[in-house]
Enzyme design. Structure first.
Site, short mmCIF file in Angstrom:
data_model
loop_
_atom_site.label_atom_id
_atom_site.label_comp_id
_atom_site.label_asym_id
_atom_site.label_seq_id
_atom_site.Cartn_x
_atom_site.Cartn_y
_atom_site.Cartn_z
N GLY A 82 0.84 -1.20 0.00
CA GLY A 82 0.00 0.00 0.00
C GLY A 82 0.86 1.24 0.00
O GLY A 82 2.01 1.23 -0.47
N SER A 83 0.34 2.31 0.55
CA SER A 83 1.06 3.58 0.55
C SER A 83 2.13 3.60 1.62
O SER A 83 2.08 2.86 2.61
CB SER A 83 0.08 4.73 0.79
OG SER A 83 -0.38 4.72 2.13
N GLY A 98 2.11 2.26 5.44
CA GLY A 98 3.20 1.36 5.80
C GLY A 98 3.89 1.76 7.09
O GLY A 98 4.24 0.91 7.92
N GLU A 102 5.76 -3.31 0.88
CA GLU A 102 5.94 -2.86 -0.50
C GLU A 102 5.07 -1.63 -0.66
O GLU A 102 3.84 -1.72 -0.66
CB GLU A 102 5.56 -3.97 -1.48
CG GLU A 102 6.10 -3.75 -2.88
CD GLU A 102 5.17 -2.90 -3.71
OE1 GLU A 102 5.41 -1.67 -3.77
OE2 GLU A 102 4.22 -3.44 -4.29
N CYS A 116 2.29 0.44 -8.49
CA CYS A 116 3.38 0.95 -7.65
C CYS A 116 4.67 1.11 -8.42
O CYS A 116 5.50 1.96 -8.08
CB CYS A 116 3.58 0.06 -6.44
SG CYS A 116 3.76 -1.69 -6.85
#
Length: 492
Positions: A242-243, A247, A264, A298
């Site tokens: 995610g963002s 994170g 990630e 991403c």
């Protein structure tokens, strides 16, 4: 577009599954309810309920109970189970595909491979084979102070919380649970609340595949459910996609119990065009790649660094790509740009564009065809004329927006490539293989492609530097995220 143009036998199909998978049962959710939308039509396509706090605890307990028996199976036995799950997912592709198209908005022309087949046929199958590997390392003898021998063995870490992003719900889940199951771990899977339907369907398919009860548990929920899961004392490792902002929260939530995290978290990936490259051969491919999945990827290579000698020619050649970008109904085979996931994200992406223009930037290339009346769409744009510290240059936009900057020489290109807090991916276009390799080794990114590279290999690591995260997924490196290392030494 006529109705016939977008006809598909499963166009309106929505997964009927609304129950959670905990242990050996599918259970009615007891937590907060919310609506799930089709981002291309703005219609509510489902109302779902999340897990209660007690149900989160029950899912973790089920995974904990299943861990012992599952971890003691041989690698061959785990491999057979994972292959069986892949068989079931392959047979269910005609249901997984419409589920993803309708809740994510990925065009059907791209989703069959990118969203379904790649996940199952490549990555899950690779994990199934990786389960068979004996990773024991024999260190041999050591004579001080007495003669000994040593082995290093690898053991599963335990219960894994796998928390996925909205943009690739099946892929991101497989990247996590494939390796975790192969390593001998058990899993509690939690998808983004924006796209829960495919993962709920996955829970039903897990039961159909006959995985032992509790080995894979599927729950859904909002931020409170994620927090309870990532901070749960019964969870041994958290894997999150995610963002970077979320994170950081995951790290903080995992910290009190000192559990490991794999994160990630996205990127601002450079796409470098070195001097002498024939930009007319690559411009269209470059633009169609960063705009894939409407830029909601991403590793989107959306920061274009082009040598000043080729800059004008590259812009001219790139216009053909924007002519080929068809924004609209994901079920129309001609469409290759779908919607943003939600209206707030649509406004965020448009905000980047508006701010860049207000600060003196320009729309150098853009799609200008009218957008559909319904759906959270954004027309693709290439922004230029911005300084290196501009927000649109530094931050992940996660939409169909790219920025372009000229560079003077190789040192300038490397400086610009590394001038962000992220380091997930990069690409280098270069006619000299030796020079391309030299540049690749100086770019701070977890994956560097040369001349377009290839697909996401299941046997290669994926992850990044800096704010792009911690640890790696995929390949042997991804497997080791779910394994503890033990040294066994004995006298001889």
């Amino acid at each position: 577009m006529t109705q016939t143009d977008a006809a598909h036998p499963m166009r309106d199909w929505i997964p009927p599954v609304r129950r959670l998978t905990i242990g050996d049962r599918m259970v009615e959710p007891e937590g907060e309810r919310w609506d799930v939308y089709n981002p291309a039509t703005e219609e509510v396509i489902a109302n779902v309920g999340g897990a209660s706090a007690d149900q989160v605890d029950a899912a973790v307990a089920a995974a904990r109970e299943a861990f012992g028996p599952w971890s003691r199976l041989s690698g061959e036995e785990r491999s057979r189970h994972i292959h069986r799950l892949a068989d079931v997912l392959e047979a269910a592709a005609d249901r997984l595909l419409p589920s993803i198209v309708n809740e994510v908005g990925t065009p059907v022309s791209l989703a069959s491979y990118l969203q379904v087949r790649m996940a199952v046929e490549q990555h899950l199958r690779w994990a199934a084979e990786a389960a068979k590997i004996d990773r024991t390392q024999h260190l041999g003898g050591w004579n001080e102070p007495v003669p000994t021998m040593s082995d290093v063995v690898h053991e599963p870490v335990g219960v894994v919380a796998a928390i996925t992003g909205y943009n690739y719900p099946l892929n991101l889940a497989v990247f996590k649970f494939g390796a975790a199951l192969a390593a001998g771990c058990t899993v509690v899977l939690l998808p983004s609340p924006r796209t829960p339907l495919t993962t709920l369907l996955l829970g039903e398919l897990i039961r159909e595949a006959g995985l032992p009860p509790g080995v894979m548990n599927v729950i859904i929920g909002q931020a409170d459910v994620g927090k309870r899961l990532s901070s749960h004392p019964g969870v041994d490792r958290v894997s999150f996609t995610g963002s970077d902002g979320v994170g950081a929260q995951i790290m903080a939530q995992a910290a009190p119990t000192l559990k490991g995290v794999t994160l990630e978290l996205g990127g601002k990936s450079p796409n470098i065009v070195m001097p002498g490259v024939d930009v007319r051969k690559i411009a269209v491919e470059m633009h169609l790649r960063w705009s894939r999945n409407a830029g909601q990827g991403c590793a989107a290579l959306a920061r274009l660094l082009v040598h000043e000698s080729s800059y004008d020619e590259f812009l001219e050649a790139g216009a053909a790509a924007f002519d080929q970008m068809i924004v609209g109904d994901p079920w129309d085979p001609a469409t290759n740009i779908g919607p943003m996931i939600r209206p707030d994200h649509q406004q965020r992406v448009r905000g980047f564009i508006d701010q860049a223009v207000a600060e003196g930037g320009s729309k150098l290339l853009e799609v200008t065809r009218p957008l559909p009346d319904k759906g959270w769409f954004v027309n693709p744009v290439l922004l230029g004329g911005l300084p290196a510290d501009a927000r649109a240059v530094q931050e992940e936009i996660f939409g169909p927006v790219a920025v372009i900057m000229p560079f003077k020489d190789t040192e300038d290109a490397i400086r610009l490539a590394n001038d962000t807090p992220y380091g997930l991916a990069a690409n280098i276009w270069c006619d000299d293989p030796a020079e391309a390799r030299r540049v690749a080794e100086r770019v701070r990114a977890g994956t560097v492609w040369i001349n377009g590279g290839g697909s996401m290999r299941p046997d290669a690591p994926f992850g990044g530097y800096g704010r792009s995260g911690l640890g790696r997924e995929l390949g042997e490196w991804g497997m080791r995220e779910y394994l503890e290392v033990k040294h066994i030494q004995w006298r001889v």
